[in-house]
Every structure is written in C-alpha cells, then in structure tokens.
Design a protein around this motif. Structure first.
Motif, PDB file in Angstrom:
ATOM      1  N   PRO A  37      13.048   0.769   2.908  1.00  0.00           N
ATOM      2  CA  PRO A  37      12.325  -0.419   3.375  1.00  0.00           C
ATOM      3  C   PRO A  37      13.273  -1.583   3.634  1.00  0.00           C
ATOM      4  CG  PRO A  37      11.259   0.547   1.444  1.00  0.00           C
ATOM      5  CD  PRO A  37      12.586   1.231   1.591  1.00  0.00           C
ATOM      6  N   ALA A  38      13.103  -2.232   4.747  1.00  0.00           N
ATOM      7  CA  ALA A  38      13.969  -3.356   5.088  1.00  0.00           C
ATOM      8  C   ALA A  38      13.820  -4.469   4.058  1.00  0.00           C
ATOM      9  CB  ALA A  38      13.617  -3.877   6.481  1.00  0.00           C
ATOM     10  N   TYR A  75      11.818  16.255   2.912  1.00  0.00           N
ATOM     11  CA  TYR A  75      11.971  14.824   3.139  1.00  0.00           C
ATOM     12  C   TYR A  75      13.406  14.394   2.845  1.00  0.00           C
ATOM     13  CZ  TYR A  75       6.932  15.312   2.857  1.00  0.00           C
ATOM     14  OH  TYR A  75       5.641  15.729   3.054  1.00  0.00           O
ATOM     15  N   ARG A  76      14.038  13.807   3.845  1.00  0.00           N
ATOM     16  CA  ARG A  76      15.388  13.265   3.696  1.00  0.00           C
ATOM     17  C   ARG A  76      15.246  11.809   3.262  1.00  0.00           C
ATOM     18  NH1 ARG A  76      14.255  15.885   8.102  1.00  0.00           N
ATOM     19  NH2 ARG A  76      15.315  17.835   8.631  1.00  0.00           N
ATOM     20  N   ILE A  77      15.849  11.454   2.150  1.00  0.00           N
ATOM     21  CA  ILE A  77      15.691  10.104   1.592  1.00  0.00           C
ATOM     22  C   ILE A  77      16.865   9.244   2.035  1.00  0.00           C
ATOM     23  CG2 ILE A  77      15.294   8.765  -0.488  1.00  0.00           C
ATOM     24  CD1 ILE A  77      13.161  10.949   0.136  1.00  0.00           C
ATOM     25  N   GLU A  78      16.588   8.324   2.938  1.00  0.00           N
ATOM     26  CA  GLU A  78      17.657   7.478   3.483  1.00  0.00           C
ATOM     27  C   GLU A  78      18.331   6.680   2.367  1.00  0.00           C
ATOM     28  OE1 GLU A  78      18.175   4.692   7.382  1.00  0.00           O
ATOM     29  OE2 GLU A  78      16.504   4.175   6.051  1.00  0.00           O
ATOM     30  N   ASP A  79      19.652   6.780   2.326  1.00  0.00           N
ATOM     31  CA  ASP A  79      20.501   6.078   1.364  1.00  0.00           C
ATOM     32  C   ASP A  79      20.393   6.624  -0.052  1.00  0.00           C
ATOM     33  OD1 ASP A  79      21.329   4.517   3.458  1.00  0.00           O
ATOM     34  OD2 ASP A  79      20.117   2.771   2.913  1.00  0.00           O
ATOM     35  N   GLY A  80      19.769   7.772  -0.233  1.00  0.00           N
ATOM     36  CA  GLY A  80      19.791   8.422  -1.536  1.00  0.00           C
ATOM     37  C   GLY A  80      21.092   9.181  -1.717  1.00  0.00           C
ATOM     38  N   ASP A 100      14.767  -4.906  -2.576  1.00  0.00           N
ATOM     39  CA  ASP A 100      15.821  -5.019  -3.576  1.00  0.00           C
ATOM     40  C   ASP A 100      15.732  -3.853  -4.550  1.00  0.00           C
ATOM     41  OD1 ASP A 100      13.683  -5.576  -5.277  1.00  0.00           O
ATOM     42  OD2 ASP A 100      14.095  -7.726  -5.340  1.00  0.00           O
ATOM     43  N   ALA A 101      16.675  -3.796  -5.497  1.00  0.00           N
ATOM     44  CA  ALA A 101      16.753  -2.659  -6.417  1.00  0.00           C
ATOM     45  C   ALA A 101      15.487  -2.510  -7.239  1.00  0.00           C
ATOM     46  CB  ALA A 101      17.974  -2.821  -7.330  1.00  0.00           C
ATOM     47  N   THR A 102      14.894  -3.634  -7.659  1.00  0.00           N
ATOM     48  CA  THR A 102      13.680  -3.570  -8.472  1.00  0.00           C
ATOM     49  C   THR A 102      12.524  -2.989  -7.676  1.00  0.00           C
ATOM     50  OG1 THR A 102      14.396  -5.484  -9.754  1.00  0.00           O
ATOM     51  CG2 THR A 102      12.060  -4.924  -9.843  1.00  0.00           C
ATOM     52  N   THR A 103      12.381  -3.439  -6.438  1.00  0.00           N
ATOM     53  CA  THR A 103      11.305  -2.933  -5.584  1.00  0.00           C
ATOM     54  C   THR A 103      11.456  -1.437  -5.332  1.00  0.00           C
ATOM     55  OG1 THR A 103      11.130  -5.084  -4.502  1.00  0.00           O
ATOM     56  CG2 THR A 103      10.164  -3.196  -3.347  1.00  0.00           C
ATOM     57  N   LEU A 104      12.687  -1.007  -5.108  1.00  0.00           N
ATOM     58  CA  LEU A 104      12.914   0.398  -4.800  1.00  0.00           C
ATOM     59  C   LEU A 104      12.617   1.297  -6.002  1.00  0.00           C
ATOM     60  CD1 LEU A 104      16.204   0.078  -2.720  1.00  0.00           C
ATOM     61  CD2 LEU A 104      13.943   0.729  -1.864  1.00  0.00           C
ATOM     62  N   LEU A 105      12.653   0.748  -7.210  1.00  0.00           N
ATOM     63  CA  LEU A 105      12.334   1.547  -8.406  1.00  0.00           C
ATOM     64  C   LEU A 105      10.840   1.698  -8.615  1.00  0.00           C
ATOM     65  CD1 LEU A 105      14.762   0.625 -11.340  1.00  0.00           C
ATOM     66  CD2 LEU A 105      14.310   2.887 -10.374  1.00  0.00           C
ATOM     67  N   THR A 106      10.055   0.868  -7.963  1.00  0.00           N
ATOM     68  CA  THR A 106       8.607   0.876  -8.230  1.00  0.00           C
ATOM     69  C   THR A 106       7.832   1.839  -7.348  1.00  0.00           C
ATOM     70  OG1 THR A 106       8.232  -0.981  -6.707  1.00  0.00           O
ATOM     71  CG2 THR A 106       8.665  -1.504  -9.036  1.00  0.00           C
ATOM     72  N   LYS A 112      23.646  -0.568  -1.222  1.00  0.00           N
ATOM     73  CA  LYS A 112      23.947   0.539  -0.317  1.00  0.00           C
ATOM     74  C   LYS A 112      23.145   1.804  -0.611  1.00  0.00           C
ATOM     75  CE  LYS A 112      28.718  -0.930   0.578  1.00  0.00           C
ATOM     76  NZ  LYS A 112      30.148  -0.534   0.535  1.00  0.00           N
ATOM     77  N   LEU A 113      22.620   1.909  -1.831  1.00  0.00           N
ATOM     78  CA  LEU A 113      21.927   3.126  -2.236  1.00  0.00           C
ATOM     79  C   LEU A 113      20.506   2.817  -2.686  1.00  0.00           C
ATOM     80  CD1 LEU A 113      24.717   4.821  -4.419  1.00  0.00           C
ATOM     81  CD2 LEU A 113      24.085   5.408  -2.061  1.00  0.00           C
ATOM     82  N   ARG A 114      19.664   3.850  -2.648  1.00  0.00           N
ATOM     83  CA  ARG A 114      18.329   3.730  -3.216  1.00  0.00           C
ATOM     84  C   ARG A 114      18.114   4.864  -4.212  1.00  0.00           C
ATOM     85  NH1 ARG A 114      13.484   4.787   0.845  1.00  0.00           N
ATOM     86  NH2 ARG A 114      12.368   4.412  -1.110  1.00  0.00           N
ATOM     87  N   PRO A 115      17.359   4.651  -5.276  1.00  0.00           N
ATOM     88  CA  PRO A 115      17.104   5.728  -6.232  1.00  0.00           C
ATOM     89  C   PRO A 115      16.136   6.761  -5.661  1.00  0.00           C
ATOM     90  CG  PRO A 115      15.835   3.788  -6.822  1.00  0.00           C
ATOM     91  CD  PRO A 115      16.702   3.385  -5.662  1.00  0.00           C
ATOM     92  N   ILE A 116      16.340   8.010  -6.022  1.00  0.00           N
ATOM     93  CA  ILE A 116      15.450   9.077  -5.557  1.00  0.00           C
ATOM     94  C   ILE A 116      14.331   9.344  -6.556  1.00  0.00           C
ATOM     95  CG2 ILE A 116      15.363  11.530  -4.908  1.00  0.00           C
ATOM     96  CD1 ILE A 116      18.031  11.283  -3.645  1.00  0.00           C
ATOM     97  N   VAL A 117      14.487   8.919  -7.803  1.00  0.00           N
ATOM     98  CA  VAL A 117      13.470   9.235  -8.805  1.00  0.00           C
ATOM     99  C   VAL A 117      12.072   8.775  -8.384  1.00  0.00           C
ATOM    100  CG1 VAL A 117      14.024   7.220 -10.263  1.00  0.00           C
ATOM    101  CG2 VAL A 117      12.894   9.192 -11.273  1.00  0.00           C
TER     102      VAL A 117
END
Length: 477
Positions: free
Chosen positions: A462-463, A410-415, A466-472, A428-433
């Motif tokens: 996901p369009a 799986y390629r993680i977009e913006d990781g 935000d950073a908080t959502t991407l961590l969940t 610009k980035l998303r966490p991979i954890v």
C-alpha cells in the motif's frame, strides 16, 4: 564413492509405526473439506483441561502433559513451555501476541536414533508439541519447522494466531536439527526424507489426540509452514492429501530433480557477489550475473546480509546432505572459499554431478501433483529462495500436472524470506506474516464454500503505509 555419513549411527531406520511423518493425523476418517470448524465452540465437558489424564500420543516414546492458563507465547515463554531461541529472528519485533488461550500442552518425542534436539534435556530428536485449547473451533493445524530449527520455531509466526482462533496445533522438529542435520541418516537425502515422514506421523497422531480430548475428530486439518516448513506443506499435499483439507505454504523450498533447487541458484550468488561488492570494472557484470541467477533487481541492499549469514552456509550444509562426495573427506566444504579453490562450493555445478546425486534429490523432490487446495505466498525480494527459481516454478509445475484449480499463488511485493529484516529496512520491506494470516482466512472460506480466493496476482505494498500499518493487515484483493 561417497564418504560415510559423519556421526550417523550404523543402523539408522527409525521405528516408524504404520503412520509415518509428523504433521499429525490419525487413522480416523477425515471429515469432508466442506465441513467448517464450529467457530466459537464452547469448552468441552469438564471445563479447563478436561480429559488430560486420558491423552496418549500414538507411537510416542515419551510424553508429558501440562495444564496451562496460556498456550500462546504470552504465557509459554514464562512457564517454560516454549523456547524463545527457537523462534528468534523470524518475526518483526512489534508483532502483537494474542492472549487468553487456556488449555493443554503435550510435549514428547517419537522413537528416533539421533539426538541433536536438546530441549527439555532429552537430547532426543523427533520431538513434538501438541496444544489443545479449552475453547476449540473444531480444526487442527499441523506445522513443520523452518530451517533446521526445533518444534517451537513457529510459535510466534503461526501458533499464537491459530490458537487464538480456536485451532488445536501440532508441530515437529522434523527428526533432526541444527547445522549438522546432514549427519543423520545412512544415505544422501535421508535427513530431509525424514522430515516428510515425521510430519505425516505427527498429523496422524495429533488427529487421534484431538479426538481423545474433544470426543470427535477434527472437522478440518490444515498444513502450514514457512521455508522448509512450506516445502513440507507441498510434499504432504502431494503425497498424503487424504490427511489434510488444505494447506498454506509460506515461501516453501523447492526440491526438483532437474533443478532449479537450492544447489543450482546458491553457487552463483557465492561466486558473483564478492565481485559485485568489491566494485570496480567487474561489478556491473557481477550484478547482471546475480540477476540472471534469479536474484531480483532492487534486492541489492539485502545481498550483504545474505552473503554473510545465509548463502554460503546454506549451500554447504544442504550440499553435504545431498552430495557428500563433492568435497571428499571434508565435512560441509570450506567456508567462503574463492572460486577456483579445489572442491569449493562457489564452483558447485549440480547439473554435472553424478546420477547418484540426482537420485538423492529425486527421493525428496516435488512433482506439483497436489491433491488438496494450496495457497502459496512468496516475497518478491526473497534472496534466499528467489521467487523466480522457486514458487514461480512450483506454480507452473502444479498447472502442468493438471492441478491448477487447486492452487492460488500470491507474490507479496517487498516481502523477503525473513520477516525480522523488516525491522532493519522498514522503508524497503513489508512483513509477510499478516499476508499469511489473510491467506489462511482465504483458505478457510475456500473450504467453507463461502468465497473463492482471488486469482493469482502480486499483492502490492500500500502506498504510504508505515511499518505499524503493514503489521495490522494484508488484503489479498
């Protein structure tokens, strides 16, 4: 002739017992991969920290056992049973820390002749940590560390979460640490080869300890890790599949005898980035050269940081491990040397180096011949181990080896390679954890036989998230 390994001891072959490596398995029979850990299992007879007086890590030269009210970093930071400096900079600052995991922690070390790890004042390498939660789910997770860090490096990124799910956990420092790790060993490649041995050693030992603690061996043993730790997952599943039921590889480093490897794609970055940064008529040609070397379009905002922190240093210390003769008597080259300077790593050409250099890589090289299921994750904006020169290649290697059914990629977009950079570039980035956690859960279901993981694809950001959502969360579908 290669120069002698600076700082290496004259007769450096560690006592390896019959069981080599530090992922942590014992000689007990591995349960079937289809056997799922017992979720929500009750505490073993005797209650909190039962049987701790009986615990003995096979082959350990030294161990100390502690009964803790909290095995996650919510407690171990304050109790002194982890080292925050070891995991600093690997995760986003707002990553939640789970709590409520009492149990036993064993710290110790296996026999070794090097002494770069100063944890506990031991000044001894081959250190390990094993954590045994009171409420055990029947599984064991084994990890090697990223970069050249010590045994607590995965505590926030991996250990906290798997412990909260009831897994026993074991990790190793890989047998050498720090920026001078290449001093360990007599031959080029020895230091990295030891990483693999130490993971195997720990896996075998940890499986025995689990059986001592819970009166039965683990029903499932999983390997996982990021960066160099991801390389270790790949190597273990290729070379010791009998010890594991599966693995999750988070942007593992690729070592391949004919390339690509670190020593083929880092020199172009060192060579071309300064011209790009300087601007002027040569900047666009330098940008194109960077893209051709594997650094993705759109990642330019990450290049200044990696130029300052990663590219130059990483190339020099790993090149010193594999090819110490390149720079003669100089140790690990000349920082930020200009192309054209004698023995400058910016001009390093792996393909033209002597056969002995390629043999050193061959000793640690991957083949793609995995023997157990593997899920690999890689960020599309990784500019330390560019995806096109690393996991894209490893995916093809696995398929050419006829093992494609055992792998999902799986390629993680913006990781990117280091999740803490999300704090600097949240738009610009998303966490991979969170994606690693989703992949881990997908591996559990794959081994249970309840659901096959989705086919290989790019996991889109996901369009509007935000950073908080991407961590969940990070759905893989």
């Amino acid at each position: 002739m290669l120069k002698s390994r600076t700082g290496a001891r004259p007769s450096r072959r560690r006592t390896m017992l019959a069981a080599l490596s530090l992922a942590g398995a014992c000689s007990l029979v591995v349960a079937s991969a289809a056997t799922a850990p017992a979720a929500g299992a009750a505490a073993p007879p005797g209650g909190h920290c039962a049987n701790r007086a009986w615990l003995h890590v096979p082959g350990a030269e030294h161990q100390q056992v502690a009964c803790l009210q909290e095995l996650t970093t919510a407690g171990t930071v304050a109790s002194g049973h982890t080292d925050p400096a070891d995991f600093a900079g690997l995760t986003p600052k707002d990553l939640p820390v789970p709590t409520g995991v009492p149990g036993i922690q064993i710290d110790g070390y296996f026999p070794d002749t090097s002494s770069t790890n100063t944890n506990h004042g031991w000044n001894h390498d081959a250190q390990f940590v094993i954590r045994l939660p009171d409420h055990w789910n029947g599984g064991l997770v084994v990890a090697g560390t990223p970069a050249n860090r010590e045994q607590y490096a995965n505590d926030r990124a991996i250990a906290d979460w798997v412990l909260s799910r009831g897994y026993a956990y074991a990790a190793t420092d890989k047998g050498n640490t720090g920026l001078g790790f290449y001093r360990d060993g007599r031959r080029p490649g020895d230091a990295i080869a030891e990483w693999n041995e130490r993971v195997t050693q720990l896996t075998r030992a940890a499986r025995t300890v689990v059986a001592q603690r819970y009166h039965r061996p683990p029903a499932r043993t999983l390997a996982t890790g990021l960066s160099n730790g991801g390389y270790l997952v790949r190597w273990q599943l290729e070379n010791h599949p009998e010890l594991y039921d599966g693995g999750v590889d988070w942007e593992g480093a690729l070592w391949r005898t004919d390339g690509p490897n670190l020593l083929t794609f880092l020199p172009p970055a060192m060579r071309h980035y300064p011209a790009f940064a300087a601007g002027g008529p040569g900047a666009e040609d330098a940008r194109k050269a960077m893209h051709e070397a594997g650094y993705p379009a759109g990642s330019e905002f990450l290049w200044p940081y990696h130029h300052k922190v990663y590219w130059d240093l990483t190339q020099r210390i790993y090149r010193e491990e594999i090819d110490p003769g390149f720079d003669g008597a100089t140790e690990a080259g000349t920082p930020y040397c200009a192309p054209g300077t004698p023995a400058c790593d910016a001009d390093y050409d792996y393909a033209s180096r002597p056969a002995s250099v390629h043999r050193a890589v061959d000793r640690i090289a991957l083949t793609g011949r995995i023997g157990k299921p593997l899920i690999t994750l890689h960020g599309t904006l990784d500019v330390l181990l560019p995806m096109a020169e690393d996991s894209d290649v490893y995916d093809r290697m696995v398929r050419r080896a006829g093992r494609g059914e055992l792998m999902r990629y799986y390629r993680i977009e913006d990781g990117t390679h280091v999740d803490s950079l999300v704090d600097t570039f949240p738009d610009k980035l998303r966490p991979i954890v969170p994606c690693h956690r989703s992949a881990f859960e997908a591996m559990e279901k794959w081994l249970d036989g309840t659901a096959r993981p989705p086919a290989d694809h790019t996991v889109r950001r996901p369009a509007g998230a935000d950073a908080t959502t991407l961590l969940t969360g990070c759905p893989l579908n």
